[in-house]
Design a protein around this motif. Structure first.
Motif, PDB file in Angstrom:
ATOM      1  N   VAL A 241       0.834  -1.201   0.000  1.00  0.00           N
ATOM      2  CA  VAL A 241       0.000   0.000   0.000  1.00  0.00           C
ATOM      3  C   VAL A 241       0.868   1.251   0.000  1.00  0.00           C
ATOM      4  CG1 VAL A 241      -1.909  -1.164   1.176  1.00  0.00           C
ATOM      5  CG2 VAL A 241      -0.195   0.053   2.528  1.00  0.00           C
ATOM      6  N   GLY A 242       0.275   2.354  -0.461  1.00  0.00           N
ATOM      7  CA  GLY A 242       0.935   3.652  -0.413  1.00  0.00           C
ATOM      8  C   GLY A 242       1.398   4.140  -1.774  1.00  0.00           C
ATOM      9  N   GLU A 243       1.325   5.470  -1.974  1.00  0.00           N
ATOM     10  CA  GLU A 243       1.777   6.051  -3.238  1.00  0.00           C
ATOM     11  C   GLU A 243       3.285   5.908  -3.422  1.00  0.00           C
ATOM     12  OE1 GLU A 243      -0.811   9.579  -5.055  1.00  0.00           O
ATOM     13  OE2 GLU A 243      -0.030  10.103  -3.077  1.00  0.00           O
ATOM     14  N   LYS A 244       4.068   6.192  -2.392  1.00  0.00           N
ATOM     15  CA  LYS A 244       5.524   6.117  -2.520  1.00  0.00           C
ATOM     16  C   LYS A 244       5.996   4.696  -2.780  1.00  0.00           C
ATOM     17  CE  LYS A 244       6.581  10.177   0.305  1.00  0.00           C
ATOM     18  NZ  LYS A 244       7.304  10.680   1.508  1.00  0.00           N
ATOM     19  N   GLN A 245       5.244   3.709  -2.314  1.00  0.00           N
ATOM     20  CA  GLN A 245       5.606   2.302  -2.512  1.00  0.00           C
ATOM     21  C   GLN A 245       5.018   1.735  -3.807  1.00  0.00           C
ATOM     22  OE1 GLN A 245       4.643   3.503   0.590  1.00  0.00           O
ATOM     23  NE2 GLN A 245       6.794   3.532   1.172  1.00  0.00           N
ATOM     24  N   ARG A 246       4.350   2.587  -4.614  1.00  0.00           N
ATOM     25  CA  ARG A 246       3.663   2.117  -5.824  1.00  0.00           C
ATOM     26  C   ARG A 246       2.704   0.979  -5.485  1.00  0.00           C
ATOM     27  NH1 ARG A 246       6.679  -0.485  -8.585  1.00  0.00           N
ATOM     28  NH2 ARG A 246       8.512  -0.547  -7.236  1.00  0.00           N
ATOM     29  N   GLY A 247       1.925   1.223  -4.450  1.00  0.00           N
ATOM     30  CA  GLY A 247       1.022   0.196  -3.948  1.00  0.00           C
ATOM     31  C   GLY A 247      -0.430   0.531  -4.218  1.00  0.00           C
ATOM     32  N   GLY A 291       0.975  -0.254  -8.921  1.00  0.00           N
ATOM     33  CA  GLY A 291       1.905  -1.215  -9.513  1.00  0.00           C
ATOM     34  C   GLY A 291       1.231  -2.561  -9.660  1.00  0.00           C
ATOM     35  N   GLU A 292       1.484  -3.246 -10.775  1.00  0.00           N
ATOM     36  CA  GLU A 292       0.828  -4.543 -10.986  1.00  0.00           C
ATOM     37  C   GLU A 292       1.232  -5.562  -9.932  1.00  0.00           C
ATOM     38  OE1 GLU A 292      -1.544  -4.709 -12.752  1.00  0.00           O
ATOM     39  OE2 GLU A 292      -1.358  -3.593 -14.621  1.00  0.00           O
ATOM     40  N   ASP A 293       2.450  -5.431  -9.391  1.00  0.00           N
ATOM     41  CA  ASP A 293       2.908  -6.383  -8.379  1.00  0.00           C
ATOM     42  C   ASP A 293       2.561  -5.942  -6.965  1.00  0.00           C
ATOM     43  OD1 ASP A 293       4.614  -4.234  -8.211  1.00  0.00           O
ATOM     44  OD2 ASP A 293       6.449  -5.411  -8.100  1.00  0.00           O
ATOM     45  N   ALA A 294       1.651  -4.959  -6.834  1.00  0.00           N
ATOM     46  CA  ALA A 294       1.230  -4.494  -5.513  1.00  0.00           C
ATOM     47  C   ALA A 294       0.102  -5.329  -4.935  1.00  0.00           C
ATOM     48  CB  ALA A 294       0.792  -3.034  -5.589  1.00  0.00           C
ATOM     49  N   LEU A 295      -0.411  -6.277  -5.719  1.00  0.00           N
ATOM     50  CA  LEU A 295      -1.579  -7.050  -5.290  1.00  0.00           C
ATOM     51  C   LEU A 295      -1.490  -8.455  -5.862  1.00  0.00           C
ATOM     52  CD1 LEU A 295      -4.455  -7.087  -3.994  1.00  0.00           C
ATOM     53  CD2 LEU A 295      -5.321  -6.251  -6.192  1.00  0.00           C
ATOM     54  N   ALA A 296      -1.723  -9.449  -5.023  1.00  0.00           N
ATOM     55  CA  ALA A 296      -1.718 -10.845  -5.465  1.00  0.00           C
ATOM     56  C   ALA A 296      -2.830 -11.592  -4.743  1.00  0.00           C
ATOM     57  CB  ALA A 296      -0.367 -11.505  -5.209  1.00  0.00           C
TER      58      ALA A 296
END
Length: 314
Positions: A241-247, A291-296
């Motif tokens: 999560v988070g904008e800085k984390q590309r989440g 980011g596409e890898d921010a969620l699985a």
């Protein structure tokens, strides 16, 4: 003048119900369907101007981004020249709206608000219903909901059905850049607890917001009953999560008229000829995955597996 009997039924809370609340109890009305809504608390929320949030991405092919680089140890070779291109049609997230009109008869609010403010309680319970619906949409909405935002490469199936430590480890391998929390139905969390305990690794707990949560590899498993169960199976999500984390981030519009908290407003709409006052309750919200890898997602999680423990006798 029209006949009051023509007024549709159940436009407002009944006088009898309001009188009971005012005279027979000193507690506010209790509603068992209200949940803690941890997802809303754990998501970072971004204020969206103009109601649109655009996610600009770097253009890349199936091999990823390729930049021509040169590692130099000696000499003065000619340096490569390159640039990074961007997608020309980035995705835009438009804020969704949850709305309802709360109606209360002025006689109710005037006569039966001695012990408990009738209007305040009506607003409170309506807002709770809006928030419950919001959490459901954050998980299940066909456009931006978490379950429908997972790309195929970020989906895995359980190895044998029940959620095991190995399955959650595989999920972590997909969201390994600062994973924040798992999101799962309470029954899925208890199913994982059974499997971990069976393997001799009972999950430790951590306290958040004054409540204990079990963890795996230090990542808390957050319960939400908004994840669906179908044929005895469900899914477990893992988020960064988070904008800085590309989440993943929640989207809302703060500063709207009648706001009682960011992105949530209650506005008086007037009183009609039947003495019924109306209040418009509105929540503006959405959710974006940066980011596409921010969620699985771990799919096919079976909930019905139990173990019999045989203890040696003396």
């Amino acid at each position: 003048m029209s006949d009051p009997s023509d007024v549709p039924a159940r436009l407002s809370v009944s006088a009898e119900a309001a009188r009971n609340l005012a005279t027979a109890t000193v507690t506010p009305p209790q509603w068992d369907e209200i949940t803690p809504r941890w997802l809303h608390l754990l998501l970072p929320w971004v204020d969206v101007d103009g109601g649109v949030y655009r996610v600009n991405r770097v253009k890349q092919n199936t091999q990823g981004i390729t930049v021509d680089l040169l590692t130099v140890d000696d000499g003065e070779p000619e340096l490569p020249r390159d640039y990074i291109d961007y997608e020309q049609d980035p995705r835009e997230y438009h804020l969704s709206t949850i709305q309802t009109v709360l109606q209360t008869h002025t006689r109710i609010t005037d006569l039966y608000s001695n012990a408990i403010d009738q209007l305040r309680e009506q607003v409170r319970l309506t807002v709770e219903a809006v928030k419950e619906r919001e959490e459901y949409e954050l998980v299940n909405h066909p456009s931006f909901g978490l379950l429908n935002s997972v790309i195929p490469s970020q989906r895995i199936q359980t190895r044998k059905g029940p959620p095991t430590p190995d399955d959650l480890d595989e999920l972590i391998s997909l969201v390994w850049k600062k994973p924040a929390f798992f999101l799962a139905h309470p029954k899925a969390i208890t199913a994982f607890g059974r499997e971990a305990t069976r393997r001799g690794v009972p999950p430790p707990t951590v306290t958040l917001f004054g409540s204990p949560f079990i963890t795996w590899r230090g990542i808390p498993l957050i319960p939400s009953d908004k994840l669906p169960i179908q044929d005895g199976t469900t899914s477990i999500l893992l988020l960064r999560v988070g904008e800085k984390q590309r989440g993943v981030v929640g989207l809302q519009k703060a500063g709207v008229a009648g706001e009682i908290e960011p992105g949530l407003s209650v506005r008086y709409m007037g009183t009609n000829k039947h003495s019924i006052a109306s209040h418009l309750v509105t929540r503006y919200f959405s959710l974006a995955k940066l980011g596409e890898d921010a969620l699985a997602s771990l799919d096919g999680v079976s909930l019905g597996n139990y173990h019999e423990y045989v203890y040696p006798t003396a």
